[in-house]
Scaffold this motif. Structure first.
Motif, mmCIF file in Angstrom:
data_model
loop_
_atom_site.group_PDB
_atom_site.id
_atom_site.type_symbol
_atom_site.label_atom_id
_atom_site.label_comp_id
_atom_site.label_asym_id
_atom_site.label_seq_id
_atom_site.Cartn_x
_atom_site.Cartn_y
_atom_site.Cartn_z
ATOM 1 N N GLU A 1 47.907 26.801 49.084
ATOM 2 C CA GLU A 1 47.078 27.931 48.840
ATOM 3 C C GLU A 1 47.177 28.597 47.326
ATOM 4 O O GLU A 1 46.380 28.768 46.650
ATOM 5 C CB GLU A 1 46.856 28.900 49.774
ATOM 6 C CG GLU A 1 45.819 29.789 49.805
ATOM 7 C CD GLU A 1 45.802 30.982 50.821
ATOM 8 O OE1 GLU A 1 45.216 32.113 50.496
ATOM 9 O OE2 GLU A 1 46.045 30.573 51.891
ATOM 10 N N CYS A 2 48.350 28.661 47.166
ATOM 11 C CA CYS A 2 48.743 29.262 45.665
ATOM 12 C C CYS A 2 48.276 28.230 44.678
ATOM 13 O O CYS A 2 47.713 28.595 43.430
ATOM 14 C CB CYS A 2 50.269 29.527 45.764
ATOM 15 S SG CYS A 2 50.882 30.879 46.634
ATOM 16 N N GLN A 3 48.736 26.988 44.704
ATOM 17 C CA GLN A 3 48.219 26.109 43.662
ATOM 18 C C GLN A 3 46.769 26.138 43.398
ATOM 19 O O GLN A 3 46.398 26.144 42.543
ATOM 20 C CB GLN A 3 48.931 24.783 43.984
ATOM 21 C CG GLN A 3 48.416 23.980 43.126
ATOM 22 C CD GLN A 3 48.973 22.315 43.514
ATOM 23 O OE1 GLN A 3 49.719 22.186 44.536
ATOM 24 N NE2 GLN A 3 48.888 21.524 42.648
ATOM 25 N N TYR A 4 45.930 26.128 44.579
ATOM 26 C CA TYR A 4 44.616 26.019 44.571
ATOM 27 C C TYR A 4 44.027 27.151 43.766
ATOM 28 O O TYR A 4 43.168 27.220 42.978
ATOM 29 C CB TYR A 4 44.069 26.031 46.069
ATOM 30 C CG TYR A 4 42.525 25.929 46.184
ATOM 31 C CD1 TYR A 4 41.620 24.963 45.719
ATOM 32 C CD2 TYR A 4 41.817 27.134 46.408
ATOM 33 C CE1 TYR A 4 40.275 24.983 45.787
ATOM 34 C CE2 TYR A 4 40.450 27.129 46.499
ATOM 35 C CZ TYR A 4 39.855 25.897 46.196
ATOM 36 O OH TYR A 4 38.303 25.861 45.928
ATOM 37 N N ASN A 5 44.705 28.486 44.077
ATOM 38 C CA ASN A 5 43.970 29.728 43.518
ATOM 39 C C ASN A 5 44.505 29.659 41.968
ATOM 40 O O ASN A 5 43.685 30.034 41.202
ATOM 41 C CB ASN A 5 44.799 30.932 44.137
ATOM 42 C CG ASN A 5 44.257 31.158 45.634
ATOM 43 O OD1 ASN A 5 43.103 30.721 46.223
ATOM 44 N ND2 ASN A 5 45.229 31.879 46.379
ATOM 45 N N ASP A 6 45.676 29.251 41.489
ATOM 46 C CA ASP A 6 45.877 29.101 40.149
ATOM 47 C C ASP A 6 44.863 28.148 39.358
ATOM 48 O O ASP A 6 44.564 28.247 38.480
ATOM 49 C CB ASP A 6 47.338 28.713 40.039
ATOM 50 C CG ASP A 6 48.405 29.582 40.563
ATOM 51 O OD1 ASP A 6 47.955 30.712 40.826
ATOM 52 O OD2 ASP A 6 49.568 29.350 40.685
ATOM 53 N N GLU A 7 44.498 27.046 40.174
ATOM 54 C CA GLU A 7 43.654 26.002 39.407
ATOM 55 C C GLU A 7 42.293 26.722 39.330
ATOM 56 O O GLU A 7 41.388 26.401 38.639
ATOM 57 C CB GLU A 7 43.762 24.841 40.351
ATOM 58 C CG GLU A 7 44.894 23.991 40.295
ATOM 59 C CD GLU A 7 45.082 22.826 41.029
ATOM 60 O OE1 GLU A 7 44.053 22.463 41.746
ATOM 61 O OE2 GLU A 7 45.960 21.935 41.164
ATOM 62 N N MET A 8 41.872 27.451 40.369
ATOM 63 C CA MET A 8 40.600 27.756 40.396
ATOM 64 C C MET A 8 40.474 28.962 39.387
ATOM 65 O O MET A 8 39.528 29.002 38.749
ATOM 66 C CB MET A 8 40.150 28.462 41.735
ATOM 67 C CG MET A 8 39.732 27.558 42.733
ATOM 68 S SD MET A 8 38.358 26.562 42.280
ATOM 69 C CE MET A 8 39.176 24.876 41.889
ATOM 70 N N GLU A 9 41.310 29.689 39.285
ATOM 71 C CA GLU A 9 41.651 30.911 38.176
ATOM 72 C C GLU A 9 41.619 30.371 36.960
ATOM 73 O O GLU A 9 40.739 30.890 35.814
ATOM 74 C CB GLU A 9 42.911 31.787 38.321
ATOM 75 C CG GLU A 9 43.061 32.967 37.451
ATOM 76 C CD GLU A 9 44.092 33.948 37.527
ATOM 77 O OE1 GLU A 9 44.542 34.531 36.576
ATOM 78 O OE2 GLU A 9 45.043 33.664 38.527
ATOM 79 N N GLU B 1 39.955 27.449 35.908
ATOM 80 C CA GLU B 1 38.962 26.804 35.717
ATOM 81 C C GLU B 1 37.723 27.943 35.507
ATOM 82 O O GLU B 1 36.923 27.754 34.614
ATOM 83 C CB GLU B 1 38.495 26.239 37.057
ATOM 84 C CG GLU B 1 37.090 25.562 37.066
ATOM 85 C CD GLU B 1 36.866 24.354 35.898
ATOM 86 O OE1 GLU B 1 35.762 24.040 35.610
ATOM 87 O OE2 GLU B 1 38.118 23.888 35.595
#
Length: 56
Positions: A3-11, A13
């Motif tokens: 979830e942290c990695q996904y959030n970082d990637e979305m931020e 983007e």
């Protein structure tokens, strides 16, 4: 962890898309980013203002 990695990637983007939108609004769709105040080209996508407009 995922979830942290996904959030970082979305931020990242979102920042890239906002930077691209500023470049298009400045009249230069070929740029990656533009200053939100004066419209000069910026090389980094994680900033929204150039050094002059940010007061540095």
């Amino acid at each position: 962890m995922f979830e942290c990695q996904y959030n970082d990637e979305m931020e990242a983007e979102v920042k890239r898309l906002e930077a691209r939108a500023r470049a298009v609004a400045a009249g230069h769709p070929e740029w990656l980013n533009a200053c939100a105040v004066c419209g000069t080209e910026l090389q980094a996508v994680d900033v929204s203002r150039c050094g002059i407009c940010s007061g540095k």
